[in-house]
Design an enzyme around this catalytic site. Structure first.
Site, short mmCIF file in Angstrom:
data_model
loop_
_atom_site.label_atom_id
_atom_site.label_comp_id
_atom_site.label_asym_id
_atom_site.label_seq_id
_atom_site.Cartn_x
_atom_site.Cartn_y
_atom_site.Cartn_z
N ARG A 49 0.83 -1.21 0.00
CA ARG A 49 0.00 0.00 0.00
C ARG A 49 0.86 1.26 0.00
NH1 ARG A 49 -5.54 -0.40 1.26
NH2 ARG A 49 -6.10 -2.55 1.62
N HIS A 56 -18.52 10.49 4.14
CA HIS A 56 -18.93 9.13 4.49
C HIS A 56 -20.46 9.09 4.56
CE1 HIS A 56 -18.55 5.15 6.13
NE2 HIS A 56 -19.40 5.48 7.08
N GLY A 94 -7.46 6.30 11.93
CA GLY A 94 -8.55 5.31 12.06
C GLY A 94 -9.56 5.49 10.93
C1 GRF Z 1 -20.81 8.40 -1.92
O1 GRF Z 1 -22.00 7.87 -1.43
C2 GRF Z 1 -19.87 8.70 -0.78
O2 GRF Z 1 -20.50 9.08 0.40
C3 GRF Z 1 -19.19 7.37 -0.57
O3 GRF Z 1 -19.05 6.81 -1.86
C4 GRF Z 1 -20.03 7.36 -2.73
C5 GRF Z 1 -19.30 7.97 -3.87
O4 GRF Z 1 -20.13 8.40 -4.91
N1 GRF Z 1 -17.95 7.54 0.15
P1 GRF Z 1 -19.54 9.33 -6.06
O5 GRF Z 1 -18.35 8.59 -6.69
O6 GRF Z 1 -19.13 10.63 -5.45
O7 GRF Z 1 -20.66 9.48 -7.05
#
Ligand code: GRF
Length: 196
Positions: free
Chosen positions: A68, A112, A146
């Site tokens: 990674r 998120h 985290g």
């Molecule tokens: C969104 O729902 C975001 O919250 C999550 O992944 C999705 C990404 O969608 N982390 P996009 O690629 O921005 O359309």
């Protein structure tokens, strides 16, 4: 006002990225997109970014196998070369190592799809439904070592309706994310400028 050079990291569709790019068309927006980077060369969002005239980079994490940090060193190099000052993770589906997170501590935010601290990780909507929650939402937060764990910048919520499924909830939440992310990113920029 100086605008912070912004990189948006994506893995797929890039609709949140698009919302940020739109907001940043306003010269008064505190971040200026200089790079959209994806760990998946086939990410649809890369095309959208190119069409908007933004520089793009594709760094395929598969090339680096399980290493990674080797992948992240290349990402870091690209970000540094582009003069990036703030990173927005927008549907970026790689967990970042503490090495990378520490390098960008206080300069990297993520969206998120849950009301953190609830439902860190994946399947957030199904977990909210299974728990019998009456509301769902999304959170923009600073990235810390985290997973989905850093300080919250801003949240938005919506009611869970009878008959909702994980898919219907995700679809209703998406426009809420698109509203929230540019706003919260703007706050994050203000915070960085205050600290400087
Ligand atoms: C969104 O729902 C975001 O919250 C999550 O992944 C999705 C990404 O969608 N982390 P996009 O690629 O921005 O359309």
């Amino acid at each position: 006002m100086t605008r912070l050079n912004l990189a948006i990291l994506i893995s797929g569709r890039g609709s949140n990225m698009e919302a940020i790019l739109e907001a940043a068309q306003d010269p008064a927006y505190p971040a200026k997109p200089v790079l959209v980077l994806s760990n998946r060369p086939d990410a649809k969002g890369l095309e959208t970014a190119r069409a908007a005239g933004i520089a793009t980079a594709a760094i395929d994490h598969k090339t680096y196998g399980k290493d990674r940090e080797a992948f992240e060193r290349v990402v870091h190099e690209q970000l540094t070369e582009a003069g990036v000052e703030i990173i927005a993770l927008a549907g970026f589906m790689r967990v970042l190592t503490p090495w990378f997170v520490n390098k960008w501590q206080g300069r990297m935010v993520n969206i998120h799809p849950s009301l953190l601290p609830k439902y860190k990780g994946l399947d957030t909507h199904q977990r909210a439904l299974d728990a019998g929650d009456t509301e769902a939402g999304c959170t923009v937060h600073w990235v810390s070592p985290g997973v989905d764990d850093g300080e919250i910048i801003q949240q938005a919520s919506l009611p869970i309706l009878p008959g909702d499924t994980a898919d219907s909830l995700a679809a209703r939440l998406l426009p809420v994310e698109h509203q929230l992310y540019p706003e919260a990113l703007s706050k994050a920029c203000a915070d960085i400028q205050t600290r400087a």
